[in-house]
Design a protein around this motif. Structure first.
Motif, PDB file in Angstrom:
ATOM      1  N   LEU A 369       0.830  -1.206   0.000  1.00  0.00           N
ATOM      2  CA  LEU A 369       0.000   0.000   0.000  1.00  0.00           C
ATOM      3  C   LEU A 369       0.862   1.252   0.000  1.00  0.00           C
ATOM      4  O   LEU A 369       1.770   1.402   0.812  1.00  0.00           O
ATOM      5  N   ASN A 370       0.579   2.154  -0.929  1.00  0.00           N
ATOM      6  CA  ASN A 370       1.346   3.398  -0.981  1.00  0.00           C
ATOM      7  C   ASN A 370       0.586   4.509  -0.267  1.00  0.00           C
ATOM      8  O   ASN A 370      -0.513   4.313   0.222  1.00  0.00           O
ATOM      9  N   GLY A 371       1.190   5.668  -0.207  1.00  0.00           N
ATOM     10  CA  GLY A 371       0.521   6.808   0.403  1.00  0.00           C
ATOM     11  C   GLY A 371       0.947   7.108   1.823  1.00  0.00           C
ATOM     12  O   GLY A 371       0.367   7.977   2.472  1.00  0.00           O
ATOM     13  N   HIS A 372       1.973   6.389   2.344  1.00  0.00           N
ATOM     14  CA  HIS A 372       2.402   6.665   3.718  1.00  0.00           C
ATOM     15  C   HIS A 372       2.918   8.095   3.861  1.00  0.00           C
ATOM     16  O   HIS A 372       2.569   8.792   4.801  1.00  0.00           O
ATOM     17  N   GLY A 373       3.781   8.507   2.949  1.00  0.00           N
ATOM     18  CA  GLY A 373       4.182   9.910   2.887  1.00  0.00           C
ATOM     19  C   GLY A 373       5.132  10.396   3.958  1.00  0.00           C
ATOM     20  O   GLY A 373       5.438  11.592   4.014  1.00  0.00           O
ATOM     21  N   PHE A 374       5.641   9.522   4.826  1.00  0.00           N
ATOM     22  CA  PHE A 374       6.515   9.998   5.899  1.00  0.00           C
ATOM     23  C   PHE A 374       7.840  10.545   5.366  1.00  0.00           C
ATOM     24  O   PHE A 374       8.505  11.322   6.049  1.00  0.00           O
ATOM     25  N   GLU A 375       8.202  10.150   4.148  1.00  0.00           N
ATOM     26  CA  GLU A 375       9.434  10.682   3.567  1.00  0.00           C
ATOM     27  C   GLU A 375       9.298  12.162   3.223  1.00  0.00           C
ATOM     28  O   GLU A 375      10.303  12.848   2.988  1.00  0.00           O
ATOM     29  N   ARG A 376       8.078  12.678   3.205  1.00  0.00           N
ATOM     30  CA  ARG A 376       7.864  14.090   2.861  1.00  0.00           C
ATOM     31  C   ARG A 376       7.859  15.006   4.085  1.00  0.00           C
ATOM     32  O   ARG A 376       7.724  16.222   3.948  1.00  0.00           O
ATOM     33  N   LEU A 377       7.988  14.428   5.272  1.00  0.00           N
ATOM     34  CA  LEU A 377       7.973  15.249   6.481  1.00  0.00           C
ATOM     35  C   LEU A 377       9.330  15.912   6.694  1.00  0.00           C
ATOM     36  O   LEU A 377      10.377  15.274   6.580  1.00  0.00           O
ATOM     37  N   LYS A 378       9.295  17.184   7.017  1.00  0.00           N
ATOM     38  CA  LYS A 378      10.513  17.946   7.265  1.00  0.00           C
ATOM     39  C   LYS A 378      10.430  18.547   8.663  1.00  0.00           C
ATOM     40  O   LYS A 378       9.468  19.249   8.992  1.00  0.00           O
ATOM     41  N   PHE A 379      11.431  18.250   9.490  1.00  0.00           N
ATOM     42  CA  PHE A 379      11.438  18.682  10.885  1.00  0.00           C
ATOM     43  C   PHE A 379      12.467  19.796  11.096  1.00  0.00           C
ATOM     44  O   PHE A 379      13.535  19.800  10.478  1.00  0.00           O
ATOM     45  N   PHE A 380      12.120  20.707  12.020  1.00  0.00           N
ATOM     46  CA  PHE A 380      13.016  21.802  12.379  1.00  0.00           C
ATOM     47  C   PHE A 380      13.190  21.832  13.900  1.00  0.00           C
ATOM     48  O   PHE A 380      12.299  21.431  14.651  1.00  0.00           O
ATOM     49  N   SER A 381      14.325  22.330  14.321  1.00  0.00           N
ATOM     50  CA  SER A 381      14.633  22.391  15.749  1.00  0.00           C
ATOM     51  C   SER A 381      13.779  23.446  16.450  1.00  0.00           C
ATOM     52  O   SER A 381      13.574  24.544  15.914  1.00  0.00           O
ATOM     53  N   PRO A 382      13.318  23.152  17.673  1.00  0.00           N
ATOM     54  CA  PRO A 382      12.577  24.169  18.440  1.00  0.00           C
ATOM     55  C   PRO A 382      13.455  25.355  18.825  1.00  0.00           C
ATOM     56  O   PRO A 382      12.936  26.416  19.188  1.00  0.00           O
ATOM     57  N   LEU A 383      14.777  25.201  18.723  1.00  0.00           N
ATOM     58  CA  LEU A 383      15.670  26.323  19.019  1.00  0.00           C
ATOM     59  C   LEU A 383      15.437  27.495  18.067  1.00  0.00           C
ATOM     60  O   LEU A 383      15.784  28.639  18.388  1.00  0.00           O
ATOM     61  N   ALA A 384      14.834  27.221  16.915  1.00  0.00           N
ATOM     62  CA  ALA A 384      14.524  28.301  15.970  1.00  0.00           C
ATOM     63  C   ALA A 384      13.566  29.317  16.576  1.00  0.00           C
ATOM     64  O   ALA A 384      13.554  30.491  16.180  1.00  0.00           O
ATOM     65  N   LEU A 385      12.771  28.874  17.562  1.00  0.00           N
ATOM     66  CA  LEU A 385      11.804  29.782  18.189  1.00  0.00           C
ATOM     67  C   LEU A 385      12.487  30.891  18.989  1.00  0.00           C
ATOM     68  O   LEU A 385      11.854  31.897  19.316  1.00  0.00           O
ATOM     69  N   LEU A 386      13.768  30.698  19.313  1.00  0.00           N
ATOM     70  CA  LEU A 386      14.500  31.752  20.019  1.00  0.00           C
ATOM     71  C   LEU A 386      14.747  32.954  19.121  1.00  0.00           C
ATOM     72  O   LEU A 386      14.953  34.069  19.607  1.00  0.00           O
ATOM     73  N   GLU A 387      14.718  32.731  17.807  1.00  0.00           N
ATOM     74  CA  GLU A 387      15.007  33.817  16.869  1.00  0.00           C
ATOM     75  C   GLU A 387      13.763  34.483  16.303  1.00  0.00           C
ATOM     76  O   GLU A 387      13.840  35.614  15.829  1.00  0.00           O
ATOM     77  N   VAL A 388      12.638  33.789  16.311  1.00  0.00           N
ATOM     78  CA  VAL A 388      11.455  34.366  15.671  1.00  0.00           C
ATOM     79  C   VAL A 388      10.852  35.446  16.563  1.00  0.00           C
ATOM     80  O   VAL A 388      11.021  35.441  17.788  1.00  0.00           O
ATOM     81  N   SER A 389      10.134  36.342  15.958  1.00  0.00           N
ATOM     82  CA  SER A 389       9.506  37.435  16.701  1.00  0.00           C
ATOM     83  C   SER A 389       8.332  36.926  17.525  1.00  0.00           C
ATOM     84  O   SER A 389       7.805  35.835  17.288  1.00  0.00           O
TER      85      SER A 389
END
Length: 461
Positions: A369-389
């Motif tokens: 069965l196809n359609g799992h799609g987990f290869e399309r997930l992109k994760f970012f570090s929560p440390l990025a929140l220190l820089e956002v407004s």
């Protein structure tokens, strides 16, 4: 945190947290964990003296709660060196969420406790380790599973007769509106040790659909259900296998110890290159409770949601709902034993095979069965929140990271894009291991359906 390449893959040098080691519990270990829980809870002498219809229903519902939310009833987490950190993050998260659901406008200092540098560094190490070592640190499984088929009504009644045994309750099921319109009738079979199998059917034409949640159901009960199916159909079982179609399967992964707003993950692209539609569910104009990636009405899609909130809502419903007083008291005692309540984020892929146009939806082909799609997930570090407004932070919490782009002004989108483009915030995800675990679960289910075991009489259902 130093990342380096090794044989073409990134390897992150980080400690394996005690808490994630303690909480290893994949679906393949589900029965073993259930046995432990039943020793402490299901086989408790005081509870097992409960009698009468309401007491019996409590036993059955209790089992499904313990199966699906087993992480919250595991005492081992409290002995972890990370337990105080997990509890602190959970408390700050719930306080901030409660404040957001009031009429108070959040200011920058409201985020200081939850988004402290220590907390974000801990979560960064936690998720980095989990994504690199999902086999050890990420729980995977299957939630909803549906299979449709056409059989004569006399065959259906034969199956029902086989299922009416000790440990299984047969009763009317109050289904959702969509299934009501299509099928008209439904019966559910609920197991004492967990699991509800819902049988939707047309009274005259023979169209049927069976649905159940593997997250609530021990493997032995799945075996028993399909063994009864086989006994009821007898020599016609092979015909059922040849023509039945899998219409839905929901693989998932759990990121433990992680509040949903801090899970910076999005679906990077679609197979055909089209833009991904996103949406979220909010309550009282507070933070996002569920984030959808993909059109949830027309196609398969991802959903990111908060297991902690689901658990707390379930607890409130059982304790303060419309059930009889004694039943509410029993559930209060049960939930008082939930000693490991912490944040868990769930990533679920809802695969609708008929909407996908998949050709691999027969019982024999569901491992393809196809359609799992987990290869399309992109994760970012929560440390990025220190820089956002502050304004971007609020939007992420309110609408969900995967859904936030449409809520931002052009300058805000560009600012966030530049921050996330920094290499230190882009996390490696071993999606192949997660997808292989899902394939293993599907193949095990496939083997059980094709050749259901005959269970010994001494196994409790």
């Amino acid at each position: 945190m130093r990342a380096e390449k090794n044989n073409g893959c990134k390897v992150v040098n980080t400690r394996i947290h005690t808490i994630t080691t303690l909480l290893q519990d994949t679906l393949l270990q589900h029965d073993l964990l259930n046995d432990h829980l039943y020793t402490e809870l299901l086989n408790n002498q005081t509870l097992d003296k409960i009698c009468g219809p309401e007491g019996l229903r409590f036993k059955y519902e209790r089992a499904s709660v313990l199966n699906k939310y087993h992480n919250y009833f595991w005492t081992g987490a409290q002995h972890s060196m990370d337990w105080q950190m997990l509890k602190s993050i959970q408390e700050h998260y719930l306080l901030l969420r409660k404040k957001a659901e009031s009429d108070t406008k959040l200011i920058s200092s409201d985020f200081d406790n939850l988004l402290s540098e220590d907390n974000l560094m801990y979560l960064h190490q936690n998720i980095t380790s989990a994504l690199v070592n999902p086999e050890l640190e990420v729980e995977t499984g299957i939630d909803e599973f549906e299979i449709s088929f056409i059989i004569p009504s006399i065959w259906r009644e034969s199956i029902f007769n086989e299922l009416c045994c000790d440990g299984v309750i047969k009763e009317r099921h109050y289904t959702n509106e969509g299934y009501d319109r299509r099928y008209g009738s439904s019966t559910q079979f609920q197991y004492r040790t967990g699991g509800i199998f819902v049988f939707h059917y047309m009274a005259t034409q023979g169209d049927c659909l069976v649905s159940f949640r593997l997250s609530q159901t021990p493997w032995r009960n799945i075996r028993h259900f399909f063994n009864c199916f086989k006994q009821g159909l007898d020599r016609n079982y092979q015909e059922f296998l040849d023509h039945a179609k899998v219409t839905r399967v929901d693989p998932y992964m759990l990121i433990k110890g992680y509040p949903l707003p801090l899970l910076l993950v999005l679906e990077d692209y679609t197979p055909n290159g089209e833009a991904i539609s996103t949406s979220c569910y909010r309550e009282n104009e507070g933070f996002a409770r569920s984030i959808y990636s993909g059109d949830r009405f027309k196609s398969s899609h991802f959903i990111f949601y908060d297991m902690l909130l689901k658990f707390l809502e379930l607890k409130k419903g059982y304790i303060k709902g419309k059930k009889p007083i004694k039943t509410r008291q029993r559930f209060k005692k049960l939930f008082d034993k939930a000693c490991s309540v912490f944040c868990i984020s769930k990533i679920e892929r809802r695969i609708h095979t008929h909407k996908n146009g998949s050709k691999n939806n027969s019982i024999n082909d569901i491992n393809k069965l196809n359609g799992h799609g987990f290869e399309r997930l992109k994760f970012f570090s929560p440390l990025a929140l220190l820089e956002v407004s502050h304004s971007i932070r609020v939007k992420i919490f309110e609408h969900g990271f995967a859904n936030v782009a449409d809520e931002l002004l052009p300058k805000q989108r560009e600012s966030l894009r530049k921050i996330l483009a920094k290499p230190q915030y882009q996390l490696y995800f071993d999606h192949k291991t997660v997808m292989q675990q899902h394939i293993n679960n599907v193949e095990k289910l496939q083997r059980i359906i094709k050749c259901p075991d005959i269970l010994p009489n001494n196994i409790k259902l």
